[in-house]
Design an enzyme around this catalytic site. Structure first.
Site, PDB file in Angstrom:
ATOM      1  CD  GLU A   1      -7.147  -6.153   3.493  1.00 28.17           C
ATOM      2  OE1 GLU A   1      -7.449  -5.958   2.370  1.00 28.17           O
ATOM      3  OE2 GLU A   1      -6.298  -5.524   4.291  1.00 28.17           O
TER       4      GLU A   1
ATOM      5  CG  HIS B   1      -5.310  -1.814   9.665  1.00 31.22           C
ATOM      6  ND1 HIS B   1      -4.770  -1.165  10.554  1.00 31.22           N
ATOM      7  CD2 HIS B   1      -5.756  -0.846   8.739  1.00 31.22           C
ATOM      8  CE1 HIS B   1      -5.110  -0.120  10.536  1.00 31.22           C
ATOM      9  NE2 HIS B   1      -5.643   0.537   9.410  1.00 31.22           N
TER      10      HIS B   1
ATOM     11  CD  GLU C   1      -7.184  -0.738   1.317  1.00 30.31           C
ATOM     12  OE1 GLU C   1      -7.362   0.464   1.732  1.00 30.31           O
ATOM     13  OE2 GLU C   1      -6.284  -1.281   1.521  1.00 30.31           O
TER      14      GLU C   1
ATOM     15  CG  HIS D   1       0.929   5.913   5.074  1.00 32.89           C
ATOM     16  ND1 HIS D   1      -0.041   6.843   5.384  1.00 32.89           N
ATOM     17  CD2 HIS D   1       0.529   4.788   5.360  1.00 32.89           C
ATOM     18  CE1 HIS D   1      -1.086   6.338   5.968  1.00 32.89           C
ATOM     19  NE2 HIS D   1      -0.782   5.129   6.045  1.00 32.89           N
TER      20      HIS D   1
ATOM     21  CG  HIS E   1      -8.210   3.814   1.321  1.00 36.04           C
ATOM     22  ND1 HIS E   1      -8.390   3.796   2.709  1.00 36.04           N
ATOM     23  CD2 HIS E   1      -9.526   4.013   1.105  1.00 36.04           C
ATOM     24  CE1 HIS E   1      -9.661   3.972   3.199  1.00 36.04           C
ATOM     25  NE2 HIS E   1     -10.617   4.198   1.979  1.00 36.04           N
TER      26      HIS E   1
ATOM     27  CG  ASN F   1      -1.828   1.121   1.213  1.00 34.21           C
ATOM     28  OD1 ASN F   1      -1.534   2.187   0.948  1.00 34.21           O
ATOM     29  ND2 ASN F   1      -3.166   1.049   1.696  1.00 34.21           N
TER      30      ASN F   1
ATOM     31  NE  ARG G   1      -7.719  11.295   5.814  1.00 42.74           N
ATOM     32  CZ  ARG G   1      -8.082  10.717   6.897  1.00 42.74           C
ATOM     33  NH1 ARG G   1      -7.464   9.744   7.594  1.00 42.74           N
ATOM     34  NH2 ARG G   1      -9.281  10.746   7.247  1.00 42.74           N
TER      35      ARG G   1
ATOM     36  CB  THR H   1      -9.404   1.533   7.788  1.00 44.81           C
ATOM     37  OG1 THR H   1      -8.999   2.268   6.547  1.00 44.81           O
ATOM     38  CG2 THR H   1     -10.587   0.925   7.728  1.00 44.81           C
TER      39      THR H   1
ATOM     40  N   GLY I   1       1.141  -1.560   4.281  1.00 45.48           N
ATOM     41  CA  GLY I   1       1.665  -0.142   3.861  1.00 45.48           C
ATOM     42  C   GLY I   1       2.544   0.547   5.084  1.00 45.48           C
TER      43      GLY I   1
ATOM     44  NE  ARG J   1      -9.500   8.017   4.619  1.00 45.76           N
ATOM     45  CZ  ARG J   1      -9.565   7.122   5.561  1.00 45.76           C
ATOM     46  NH1 ARG J   1      -8.430   6.260   5.760  1.00 45.76           N
ATOM     47  NH2 ARG J   1     -10.389   7.297   6.484  1.00 45.76           N
TER      48      ARG J   1
HETATM   49  N1  PXP Z   1      -5.885  -3.302   4.382  1.00 45.99           N
HETATM   50  C1  PXP Z   1      -6.840  -2.264   4.676  1.00 45.99           C
HETATM   51  C2  PXP Z   1      -8.370  -2.611   4.181  1.00 45.99           C
HETATM   52  C3  PXP Z   1      -6.360  -0.649   4.806  1.00 45.99           C
HETATM   53  O1  PXP Z   1      -7.415   0.184   5.045  1.00 45.99           O
HETATM   54  C4  PXP Z   1      -5.115  -0.677   5.249  1.00 45.99           C
HETATM   55  C5  PXP Z   1      -4.676   0.754   5.708  1.00 45.99           C
HETATM   56  O2  PXP Z   1      -5.064   1.695   4.571  1.00 45.99           O
HETATM   57  C6  PXP Z   1      -4.080  -1.635   5.171  1.00 45.99           C
HETATM   58  C7  PXP Z   1      -4.504  -2.957   4.628  1.00 45.99           C
HETATM   59  C8  PXP Z   1      -2.618  -1.179   5.334  1.00 45.99           C
HETATM   60  O3  PXP Z   1      -2.457  -1.157   6.689  1.00 45.99           O
HETATM   61  P1  PXP Z   1      -1.053  -0.739   7.138  1.00 45.99           P
HETATM   62  O4  PXP Z   1      -0.720   0.665   6.528  1.00 45.99           O
HETATM   63  O5  PXP Z   1      -1.063  -0.486   8.555  1.00 45.99           O
HETATM   64  O6  PXP Z   1       0.067  -1.628   6.690  1.00 45.99           O
END
Ligand code: PXP
Length: 239
Positions: free
Chosen positions: A151, A191, A70, A10, A43, A7, A49, A101, A213, A45
């Site tokens: 997921e 996540h 996402e 960031h 993602h 992801n 953002r 999230t 991510g 949004r």
């Molecule tokens: N999966 C989903 C559905 C998410 O919303 C996120 C965060 O955007 C991630 C995975 C990745 O999470 P992290 O950035 O904490 O690795």
């Protein structure tokens, strides 16, 4: 063997911190693929953002592996998905004020609405995953509303403050992954996963792909994106 989808949200967060043109998540997407990622996740949004429409559109054109989008189960987002045609849509809950999230999509509450969204995406040939907590009722509902994949939300496990809570939350993930696999759905997980927490998944062969991510982008600031992705990919390969 499980895969790794990276992801790049960031990278865009860092760009938006100064509303600059860099660092560009489009470049990051290419770099994570060169480092061995099996997919790129963004993602989009509602408040744009971090990732914006321009990012998604260019990454769609340049991605060599697969693009996972996402998004919230909202009409406006479905319209974007139909335009972009990602390889997979992951439906996530979205609240404007949250930092990230926070919980899984509650399919027991939003079942009809999510089912409608899945049908709409399926009609256009787009596969769908739902981001849900590791709960047997959520898994079963995901199956009933025709989700191709789930997921599993790993946040509660990653954030657990005691050994007992960590073990309990991991057990829920194991049971959810096995139940979803048994129902012939694909199983992703993500996540909050980091370079340590990922090791716990050793032997849990029901997981198809990890979506990671923040920990990778954070490490990339120190060691570079290529190394940060390769290190995570190697840990996943060793599971
Ligand atoms: N999966 C989903 C559905 C998410 O919303 C996120 C965060 O955007 C991630 C995975 C990745 O999470 P992290 O950035 O904490 O690795």
């Amino acid at each position: 063997m499980a895969g790794l989808a990276v992801n790049v949200d960031h990278v865009a967060t860092l760009r938006e911190a100064r509303q600059a043109a860099y660092p560009d998540p489009v470049t990051a997407a290419a770099l994570v693929e060169l480092a061995g990622a099996d997919g790129v996740v963004v993602h989009l949004r509602e408040d744009r953002r971090h990732i914006n429409d321009r990012d998604v559109s260019i990454i769609r054109k340049t991605v060599q592996t697969k693009l996972i989008l996402e998004m919230a189960a909202e009409k406006a987002m479905v319209a974007v998905a139909l335009e972009v045609m990602p390889d997979l849509v992951t439906l996530v809950p979205e609240k404007r004020e949250e930092l990230t999230t926070e919980g899984g999509l509650d399919l027991l509450v939003h079942r009809d609405h999510v089912k409608e969204t899945i049908t709409r995406l399926h009609d256009s040939g787009i596969s769908v995953s739902v981001f849900i907590d590791p709960d047997p009722d959520q898994i079963e509902t995901a199956h009933k509303i025709d989700s191709d994949m789930v997921e599993i939300h790993t946040g509660a496990f990653c954030d657990a403050e005691t050994v007992r809570s960590r073990e309990e939350n991991f057990r829920k993930i194991v049971n959810a992954a096995k139940a979803a696999h048994e129902l012939k759905m694909g199983v992703n997980a993500g996540h909050g996963l980091g370079y340590d927490t990922i090791k716990t998944f050793k032997g849990l062969n029901e997981i198809d792909e990890f979506s990671i991510g923040h920990s990778i982008v954070a490490r990339a600031v120190m060691v570079g994106l290529d190394r940060a992705v390769r290190e995570m990919a190697a840990l996943i390969q060793a599971l």
